[in-house]
Scaffold this active site. Structure first.
Site, PDB file in Angstrom:
ATOM      1  N   LYS A 161       0.855  -1.192   0.000  1.00  0.00           N
ATOM      2  CA  LYS A 161       0.000   0.000   0.000  1.00  0.00           C
ATOM      3  C   LYS A 161       0.890   1.241   0.000  1.00  0.00           C
ATOM      4  O   LYS A 161       1.880   1.297   0.748  1.00  0.00           O
ATOM      5  CB  LYS A 161      -0.887  -0.038   1.247  1.00  0.00           C
ATOM      6  CG  LYS A 161      -1.883   1.116   1.354  1.00  0.00           C
ATOM      7  CD  LYS A 161      -2.828   0.904   2.558  1.00  0.00           C
ATOM      8  CE  LYS A 161      -3.892   2.000   2.618  1.00  0.00           C
ATOM      9  NZ  LYS A 161      -4.830   1.797   3.751  1.00  0.00           N
ATOM     10  N   SER A 213      -9.783   2.349   2.911  1.00  0.00           N
ATOM     11  CA  SER A 213      -8.884   3.056   2.032  1.00  0.00           C
ATOM     12  C   SER A 213      -7.942   2.111   1.260  1.00  0.00           C
ATOM     13  O   SER A 213      -7.342   2.543   0.278  1.00  0.00           O
ATOM     14  CB  SER A 213      -8.050   4.057   2.826  1.00  0.00           C
ATOM     15  OG  SER A 213      -7.250   3.388   3.770  1.00  0.00           O
ATOM     16  N   SER A 269     -10.233   0.182   7.190  1.00  0.00           N
ATOM     17  CA  SER A 269      -9.626   0.221   5.859  1.00  0.00           C
ATOM     18  C   SER A 269      -8.948  -1.041   5.363  1.00  0.00           C
ATOM     19  O   SER A 269      -8.505  -1.068   4.225  1.00  0.00           O
ATOM     20  CB  SER A 269      -8.629   1.384   5.784  1.00  0.00           C
ATOM     21  OG  SER A 269      -9.337   2.605   5.852  1.00  0.00           O
TER      22      SER A 269
END
Lengths: 100, 493, 498
Positions: free
Chosen positions: B80, B160, B184
């Site tokens: 990420k 997210s 998330s």
């Protein structure tokens, strides 16, 4: 608690985010929507309750006073520190001149 | 030969270790899949095929030389783009960090490289980890590999960690890192039919992860199976002296102790989560989950978490407050974007830079955070929220006196379409089931439970006691074994 | 009660002063990172990723900085808060990379204490005053901005960013520039005794924010202004006076004092309002979520207490008591830790060299140090720190006087030579033949000669002019080139005049 344009402008200034009058127009109702919604917390009875200080019980660890013990948390890395600077000058970070 | 990209993390690890295939073959296969999907899904902000190959080459060389292999040797992963990767652009999906190349590696990513994993690229996300649909990235939205049958509407992968979930679900990476502040990891995992776990707060180091809300952020794995998550979490977790909130506890061998046998265990069903108007299919999925856990030997207990309904508001005061302060460092002085209009002074440079560099949702949250911390409002909002947080944590403490794990839906709906939720508040409401565990710092995971009538995945959430990732993983495994979830998104890209 | 007043056009005004002192903590590394803290390094060479506030960086506190704050708190008799917490103070400035300063607003590590000041060295007993200290907390220092290196840019150096500071906040108990100066000097001395801060105000390791307000005697406190970063005792006193006068003028002119931050201009000896504060600062303090509460155990506090050296007030009391020194001498000797330590080394050396207890030689050592040595060093433009001779050598010199080898006046000569050459006293006395003589015969002869050559004075003395005794002694000493034992000279002159 509702916010008006003036308040949002003031908050934006505190947060150092430039907002145009058009931005402000749009932001006020959005922020009010959110703030009105979080107001509901006011109805919770919190008598005698302490604010949360540590999510998971843990104690603050103190570290030894050794210079540059860990290269990742020590100094003497000027090049690395300046590597991504928008305006590095003679070993300094350059910024628009400030008058005190 | 099996399509290498269909393998789980565990399958790859074992195959490389056993010599069934080389790490280089694996990396090559996934590099190809990544390239193929990039335009359609936009799961990556930056791809690093060379890095993946280099890591693979080292593993192959080590194996050939008879050297011991790391826990993730030969497994290429997506990272990420919130984790600082040395020499590789790290943006937090924001313009304000465009071109920023850290001179340092985050603790968690370093541990993964040390374990033998390779970097396929930096995965897209909601900007500064703020969002539940990956629509706020400055590098374009992420499109979920899932589609409704006979419908080409682009769906949200969740957020997210939307790039992470999309990539794993599309099988262009076997596993990815995510971060979870209010859901998330769990919510995108649920939306895309994969597994993901947020460990106990402090289990993974936050050093080198771009901070959103310091008292809530936690890194965690996202992968196909519970076992995959256990393996990857073992490699990611551990005490870090550079993070003062890091837990100084040994990392258990979660994989080794995995068991779907829940005899003697009690599962709590929080009545307050059965909210008014709960989506019927989500409710049904929840009931199925209850039945599965019973089948696994657990006793089901009705519990109450009385302050649940205040969790969202609590979260949306605390997280923005912390974020408003954590994001103050993005000011154009030392790194990242600098917008210096003609004749602008220092403070004007700040205002212009941050206006140009931050997306709308980020600005919104900074403003809310600044407001709730400001003079005159601090007690009414922030202090109040911190007190309610204590009550929420206490609710769980009480519940865990009666039960060992808690079962709940992960999200109130399956994936929605990109562009569908335009009202920020609407978006926030989707976090209703995930934020409570974040506020209390508890380990929580989402495992795929089935598909809804739209053919889209639904996930179930297991929440455990502090430090009891094992209990959470085991309950997750029990569901996985009974859910038999094998659905895959059809490849349309 | 201070009687310092500002004489205004409409009457008298009392001045109320509070000082907030920022003292850089003596430690190897910074408060929350491992960077070095030494002064004067190349720009940005003592900056870690944490100090530069890179994305994802986190603070971990330095035990020594905490310990120093606790030691300082104990030294001023303050309450140590075993539970304290770090808060973030949020604002934007180029010397503040994080966009917030990690400080301690709500729960500081040290609570209320006090500092005793003496306003008149010559009358210490009657000029004491106790100034309250409200709190001490630990916080990060900011970096440095330089404005004259470039026409359109300011340059930022973060070396100082993150260095540990103790913020020491006094109660508004001071009422005159002298009190403010004495408080600051005493605080600085205590910090140097404790070793928690070097007190180098010119290097910026200690700076004062001066809060000043004025009022009619007996009235409520007036509105105060804060003059920031004043870096000498002299300037602090000047700020108090100039700011108080300014405020009186404003009020008597019909104006109101605005609560604001000001800067001192030493060239003009005036304070001026700081420009850059458009919006009133709302620092939005909240507990730093990257740090847990700081909890100290009893063992930590006890170790800190045990590690303290004898502090100035206790030392002064001991010098007066056990060593029998005057209040004035005790005060001067203990004002600075380096002086006290030099004196104690001298005392030890003197006592050992003369095989006497310290109590017996203390006066000798103290008198010599204060009247002879300081003067001699001064003439050479030196001080104790740069003294060419050490306490050991000085002690040997005093021993030579103490055991009668040389007279006090010869000792002055010997000292000069010692300072010049660095040689020890015995060597010089030997080399230059400066031993005093107690040869009664020789002295008697000298006395007789003086008497014979000054018969008229002898007459006058016998007629009652007793002051002439000194004349005979002096002449005899001169005749013997200063080397006669003064005691014996005295006896023999007395005998001769009887």
């Amino acid at each position: 608690m509702s916010v008006d344009t003036a308040t949002v402008a003031k908050i934006a200034s505190l947060a150092r985010i430039k907002v145009t009058p058009g931005d402000l127009e749009a932001m006020v109702p959005e922020l009010n929507g959110i703030l009105d919604w979080v107001e509901q917390l006011g109805e919770v009875d919190v008598t005698g309750v302490e604010p949360m200080t540590a999510v998971i019980p843990n104690t603050l660890r103190l570290r030894e006073d050794i210079t540059n013990a860990d290269p990742l948390t020590g100094g003497g890395i000027r090049d690395a520190v300046l590597a991504n600077a928008p305006a590095a000058e003679h070993g300094f970070f350059g910024v628009p001149k400030v008058i005190e | 030969m099996t399509n290498l990209t269909d393998l789980t993390l565990t399958g790859i690890r074992d195959g490389v270790a056993g010599g069934d295939f080389t790490a280089t073959e694996v990396a090559t296969a996934f590099n190809g899949a990544v390239a193929e999907a990039q335009e359609a899904l936009n799961a990556f902000i930056v791809t690093t095929p060379e890095a993946a190959l280099a890591a693979a080459a080292k593993v192959d060389a080590d194996r050939a030389a008879g050297k011991p292999l790391g826990k993730l040797a030969g497994v290429p992963i997506g990272m990420k783009d919130l984790f600082a990767t040395k020499g590789v652009q790290t943006t937090a999906a924001s313009k304000i960090l465009e071109g920023f190349k850290p001179e340092y590696e985050s603790t968690v990513s370093q541990k993964l490289w040390d374990a033998g994993a390779g970097l396929l690229g930096k995965l897209n996300l909601d900007q500064f980890a703020m969002g539940s649909s990956n629509e706020s990235s400055a590098y374009g939205k992420v499109t979920s590999p899932w589609r409704r049958p006979n419908d080409t509407a682009a769906l949200a992968p969740g957020g997210s960690s939307g790039g992470s979930s999309a990539a794993v679900a599309a099988r262009i990476v076997p596993a990815a890192t995510g971060t979870d502040t209010g859901g998330s990891i769990r919510q995108p995992a649920a939306f895309t039919g994969i597994s993901g776990i947020k460990p106990t707060y402090g289990r993974c180091s936050r050093w080198g992860i771009v901070a959103f809300a310091s008292s809530l952020d936690q890194a965690g794995p996202m992968a196909h199976t519970v076992q995959d998550c256990a393996v990857m979490l073992e490699a990611m977790a551990g005490f870090d002296a550079k993070d003062a909130t890091s837990l100084d506890m040994p990392v258990p061998n979660w994989e080794a102790a995995l068991s779907g046998d829940l005899k003697g265990k009690k599962v709590g069903i929080p009545r307050e989560y059965r909210i008014d108007g709960l989506n019927a299919e989500v409710a049904k999925s929840w009931d199925e989950g209850i039945a599965w856990l019973k089948d696994a030997g657990a006793e089901v207990v009705d519990i109450s978490l009385p302050h649940s309904k205040y969790a969202l508001a609590t979260y949306y005061i605390i997280a923005p407050a912390e974020a408003s302060s954590n994001l103050a460092r993005y000011d154009g002085v030392r790194y990242g974007l600098r917008d210096l209009p003609d004749g602008a002074n220092l403070q004007e440079m700040y205002a212009a830079t941050r206006a140009a560099g931050f997306g709308d949702e980020v600005k919104r949250r900074i403003l809310i955070g600044t407001y709730v911390l400001s003079a005159g409002f601090y007690d009414a909002y922030y202090t109040q929220a911190q007190k309610v947080r204590t009550l929420i944590a206490r609710d769980f403490e009480e519940a865990f006196k009666q039960v060992d794990v808690i079962l709940a839906p992960t999200a109130p709906t399956s994936a929605f379409a990109l562009g569908e939720k335009t009202n920020p508040l609407d978006m926030y409401l989707g976090d209703v089931f995930s934020v409570p565990a974040s506020l209390a710092g508890l380990p929580a995971m989402s495992v795929p439970a089935g598909l809804d009538s739209q053919g889209l995945p639904l996930g179930l959430q297991i929440i455990g006691r502090p430090f009891d990732e094992q209990g959470v993983l085991n309950a997750g495994l029990a569901i996985e074994q009974r859910a038999g979830f094998s659905a895959k998104p059809e490849k349309w890209w | 009660m201070s009687d310092y007043r500002i004489q205004g056009a409409t009457g008298e005004w009392e001045v109320v002063i509070g000082l907030e002192v920022h003292a850089q903590v003596t430690s190897n590394a910074k408060l929350f990172s491992g960077s070095a803290t030494a002064f004067g390094a190349e720009p940005n060479s003592q900056v870690s990723l944490i100090d530069a506030a890179m994305p994802g960086m986190l603070p971990v506190p330095n035990m020594e900085c905490i310990r120093q704050a606790v030691r300082t708190g104990i030294a001023i008799g303050a309450q140590i808060n075993k539970w304290s917490r770090f808060d973030r103070k949020n604002y934007f400035y180029a010397d503040l990379p994080q966009g917030y300063q990690i400080s301690q607003l709500y729960h500081p590590i040290v609570g209320e204490g006090e500092i005793e000041i003496t306003l008149d060295e010559k009358n210490p007993e009657t000029s004491k005053k106790v100034i309250g200290v409200e709190r001490i907390h630990v916080e990060q220092d900011a970096g440095k901005l330089m404005h004259d290196q470039h026409p359109t840019m300011s340059y930022v150096d973060l070396n100082r960013s993150g260095v540990a500071l103790m913020e020491i906040v006094s109660r508004p108990d001071m009422r005159s520039p002298a009190e403010a100066g004495a408080y600051l000097a005493k605080l600085r001395s205590i910090l140097r005794y404790v070793g928690s801060c070097d007190g180098n105000m010119d290097q910026g390791s200690m700076r004062a924010d001066v809060n000043v307000s004025v009022r009619r005697p007996g009235d409520e406190f007036g509105t105060r202004t804060e003059t920031k970063n004043v870096n000498s005792v002299r300037f602090v006193m000047a700020v108090v006076e100039s700011e108080a006068k300014r405020q009186v003028a404003v009020i008597e002119d019909g104006g109101k004092i605005v609560q604001e931050t000001r800067l001192y201009d030493p060239d003009r000896n005036e304070t001026r309002s700081m420009r850059s504060k458009e919006d009133a600062h709302d620092y939005r303090y909240f507990p730093d979520p990257d740090l847990l509460p700081l909890v100290l155990d009893d063992a930590f506090v006890e170790e800190a207490r045990a590690s303290l050296p004898e502090l100035p007030d206790a030392k002064r009391a001991r010098y007066e008591g056990a060593l029998g020194l005057t209040a004035y001498a005790a005060g001067v000797l203990t004002a600075e830790v380096d002086t006290a330590r030099w004196f104690e080394a001298l005392l030890a050396a003197t006592a050992t060299a003369q095989n006497k207890p310290e109590g017996e030689v203390a006066k000798q050592a103290s008198n010599w140090l204060l009247s002879e040595f300081f003067g001699a060093l001064n003439k050479l433009g030196k001080d104790l720190a740069s003294s060419p001779i050490d306490a050991e050598k000085a002690g040997q010199l005093l021993a030579l006087v103490g055991n009668g080898t040389i007279s006090g006046s010869i000792a002055k000569q010997v000292l000069e030579k010692m300072l010049e050459t660095g040689d020890d006293a015995a060597t010089i006395v030997e080399r230059e033949g400066l031993k005093q003589t107690s040869d009664t015969g020789a002295i008697e002869a000298a006395v007789a000669t003086i008497m014979a050559n000054n018969a008229d004075k002898v007459e006058q003395y016998k007629a009652g002019k007793e002051a002439l005794f000194g004349f005979f002694v002096g002449q005899t000493m001169k005749a013997m080139a200063g080397k006669a034992n003064p005691q014996i000279v005295n006896e023999l002159v007395k005998k001769a005049l009887a």
